[in-house]
Design an enzyme around this catalytic site. Structure first.
Site, PDB file in Angstrom:
ATOM      1  CG  ASP A 153      -2.130   0.839   1.112  1.00 47.71           C
ATOM      2  OD1 ASP A 153      -3.243   0.284   1.228  1.00 47.71           O
ATOM      3  OD2 ASP A 153      -1.996   2.060   0.879  1.00 47.71           O
TER       4      ASP A 153
ATOM      5  CB  ILE B 217     -31.768  13.561  -0.194  1.00 45.44           C
ATOM      6  CG1 ILE B 217     -32.020  13.138   1.252  1.00 45.44           C
ATOM      7  CG2 ILE B 217     -32.213  12.478  -1.164  1.00 45.44           C
ATOM      8  CD1 ILE B 217     -33.486  12.797   1.537  1.00 45.44           C
TER       9      ILE B 217
ATOM     10  CB  THR C  47     -17.089  -1.019  -9.603  1.00 49.09           C
ATOM     11  OG1 THR C  47     -18.262  -0.219  -9.435  1.00 49.09           O
ATOM     12  CG2 THR C  47     -16.357  -0.519 -10.834  1.00 49.09           C
TER      13      THR C  47
ATOM     14  CG  LEU D 120     -26.644   7.198   2.140  1.00 43.02           C
ATOM     15  CD1 LEU D 120     -27.127   8.636   2.209  1.00 43.02           C
ATOM     16  CD2 LEU D 120     -27.647   6.340   1.365  1.00 43.02           C
TER      17      LEU D 120
ATOM     18  CE1 TYR E 258     -13.700   3.140  -8.997  1.00 42.15           C
ATOM     19  CE2 TYR E 258     -16.091   2.984  -9.196  1.00 42.15           C
ATOM     20  CZ  TYR E 258     -14.902   2.524  -8.657  1.00 42.15           C
ATOM     21  OH  TYR E 258     -14.902   1.456  -7.807  1.00 42.15           O
TER      22      TYR E 258
HETATM   23  N1  UDP Z   1     -26.163  10.015  -1.519  1.00 46.08           N
HETATM   24  C1  UDP Z   1     -26.905  11.100  -1.056  1.00 46.08           C
HETATM   25  N2  UDP Z   1     -26.288  12.020  -0.254  1.00 46.08           N
HETATM   26  C2  UDP Z   1     -24.977  11.912   0.112  1.00 46.08           C
HETATM   27  C3  UDP Z   1     -24.240  10.804  -0.346  1.00 46.08           C
HETATM   28  C4  UDP Z   1     -24.856   9.879  -1.164  1.00 46.08           C
HETATM   29  O1  UDP Z   1     -28.090  11.235  -1.375  1.00 46.08           O
HETATM   30  O2  UDP Z   1     -24.487  12.797   0.828  1.00 46.08           O
HETATM   31  C5  UDP Z   1     -26.804   9.021  -2.390  1.00 46.08           C
HETATM   32  C6  UDP Z   1     -26.138   8.900  -3.748  1.00 46.08           C
HETATM   33  O3  UDP Z   1     -26.692   9.818  -4.659  1.00 46.08           O
HETATM   34  C7  UDP Z   1     -26.452   7.453  -4.094  1.00 46.08           C
HETATM   35  C8  UDP Z   1     -26.498   6.736  -2.753  1.00 46.08           C
HETATM   36  O4  UDP Z   1     -26.665   7.774  -1.764  1.00 46.08           O
HETATM   37  O5  UDP Z   1     -27.722   7.352  -4.683  1.00 46.08           O
HETATM   38  C9  UDP Z   1     -25.238   5.984  -2.434  1.00 46.08           C
HETATM   39  O6  UDP Z   1     -24.137   6.849  -2.647  1.00 46.08           O
HETATM   40  P1  UDP Z   1     -22.666   6.502  -2.180  1.00 46.08           P
HETATM   41  O7  UDP Z   1     -21.845   7.714  -2.490  1.00 46.08           O
HETATM   42  O8  UDP Z   1     -22.686   6.021  -0.775  1.00 46.08           O
HETATM   43  O9  UDP Z   1     -22.237   5.266  -3.067  1.00 46.08           O
HETATM   44  P2  UDP Z   1     -22.191   5.111  -4.678  1.00 46.08           P
HETATM   45  O10 UDP Z   1     -23.569   4.659  -5.079  1.00 46.08           O
HETATM   46  O11 UDP Z   1     -21.777   6.413  -5.267  1.00 46.08           O
HETATM   47  O12 UDP Z   1     -21.168   4.041  -4.885  1.00 46.08           O
END
Ligand code: UDP
Length: 324
Positions: free
Chosen positions: A31, A202, A112, A185, A136
């Site tokens: 790492d 959200i 992913t 999230l 990504y």
């Molecule tokens: N999300 C949100 N607010 C935040 C962070 C994430 O509404 O502050 C939503 C985001 O749009 C997605 C879901 O939560 O629909 C999961 O997002 P996260 O970034 O955790 O993982 P990702 O899906 O990007 O891998």
């Protein structure tokens, strides 16, 4: 069995390194600690940047591994949109350097569901078209292709593991998610509920879903770790290259996750409603039947409340993550 784990101080990498060690595997981690945390892994560690080909090849010279599990990469969708060159370099070049040095060694790759792009079905299967909608996903897909080409050339098998939303922490609260900056999230919702950050936002309330917010498939980090062990076993015992989705098959909306966090913390998650985030599909839920059938993998954290509770326990024990 001796296995090289790159990015083994990161969130999923360290969970997998610990999981493999608990199964008796001799784990060597590499790492560069750019994103990973020294405290996340207390076993053998080589601090090395995989972009430095000469250093990597010198380090690997004369060493022998039964398998490699490659996590080291950058993983923020938004950042990848802003800095595509950095993502192509960080997410593809190390795979070239590793495969050049590890001819014939089975290679398990951290991929992913972002390689699929905009979903054309409610549940994503592995044969879903791969048209990533952000750099990504594109860089992860490029690395997948490289590994499949290597396999076709007879230079070593590969297991491509397509994660859905990695989440949760080690039961007991000793190890967990710590990103800087945090964008995910569940940790943001926990911080907001505990008043450690401003109300969370959200991202979009007008999606074509029952409550208008995005739906995702949250998979516990230890379930992901177990899948890496299964994929390694498969390849090391002579199994063919393959690609497998890793999710629970259950989708939860942003609001449902906020409810689960509020329940686990004991107070509601303060929030405001904001616009959609660029690059977010409405629904991403896995069909993981292939991993179950071919690897014998079964996710254990199918109750989202249980999964969220592990993240809350980690946060309570380590309010500043590994800096605590
Ligand atoms: N999300 C949100 N607010 C935040 C962070 C994430 O509404 O502050 C939503 C985001 O749009 C997605 C879901 O939560 O629909 C999961 O997002 P996260 O970034 O955790 O993982 P990702 O899906 O990007 O891998």
């Amino acid at each position: 069995m001796k296995v090289l784990v790159t990015g083994g101080c990161g969130y999923i990498g360290s969970a997998t390194a610990r999981w493999l060690r608990s199964k008796g595997v001799d784990v060597q981690v590499i790492d560069n600690l750019s994103e990973g945390h020294r405290q996340a892994w207390d076993g053998p560690l080589e601090i090395l940047d995989l972009l430095d080909r000469d250093l990597l090849h010198t380090y690997l010279k004369g060493k022998s591994f039964d398998g490699v599990v490659h996590f080291a990469a950058r993983c923020y969708v938004g950042e990848s949109v802003e800095q595509p060159e950095r993502y192509w370099r960080s997410n593809v070049v190390p795979v070239i350097h590793l495969t050049e040095a590890l001819q014939g060694v089975p290679f398990v790759f951290s991929s992913t569901c972002a390689t699929y792009g905009e979903p054309q079905a409610e549940y994503l299967q592995e044969d879903h078209p791969q048209f990533p909608v952000n750099p990504y996903g594109a860089t992860k897909l490029a690395a997948e292709r490289l590994l499949l080409d290597r396999s076709a050339a007879g230079h070593g098998t590969c297991g491509l593991l397509r994660y859905f939303n990695a989440a949760g922490a080690a039961p007991g609260g000793d190890f967990g998610e710590h990103h800087d900056p945090e964008t995910h999230l569940i940790p943001l919702a926990i911080d907001a509920a505990l008043g450690e950050r401003p109300p969370m936002t959200i991202f979009g309330t007008d999606y074509p879903t029952p409550d208008g917010t995005c739906i995702r498939d949250y998979i516990h980090v230890d379930d992901l770790a177990a899948a890496h062990e299964k994929a390694l076993d498969c390849l090391i015992t002579g199994g063919d290259s393959g690609y497998w989705n890793l999710g629970t098959g259950n989708g939860f909306s942003v609001r449902q996750i906020m409810d689960a966090v509020g329940h686990a913390v004991g107070q509601p998650v303060p929030f405001k409603e904001g616009p959609r985030r660029v690059g977010d599909p409405a629904i991403l839920v896995a069909n993981s039947a292939k991993a179950k059938a071919e690897l014998g993998w079964v996710p254990h954290y199918t109750d989202v409340n249980e999964l969220v509770a592990t993240a809350v326990a980690w946060h309570r024990a380590h309010p500043s993550g590994y800096a605590s």
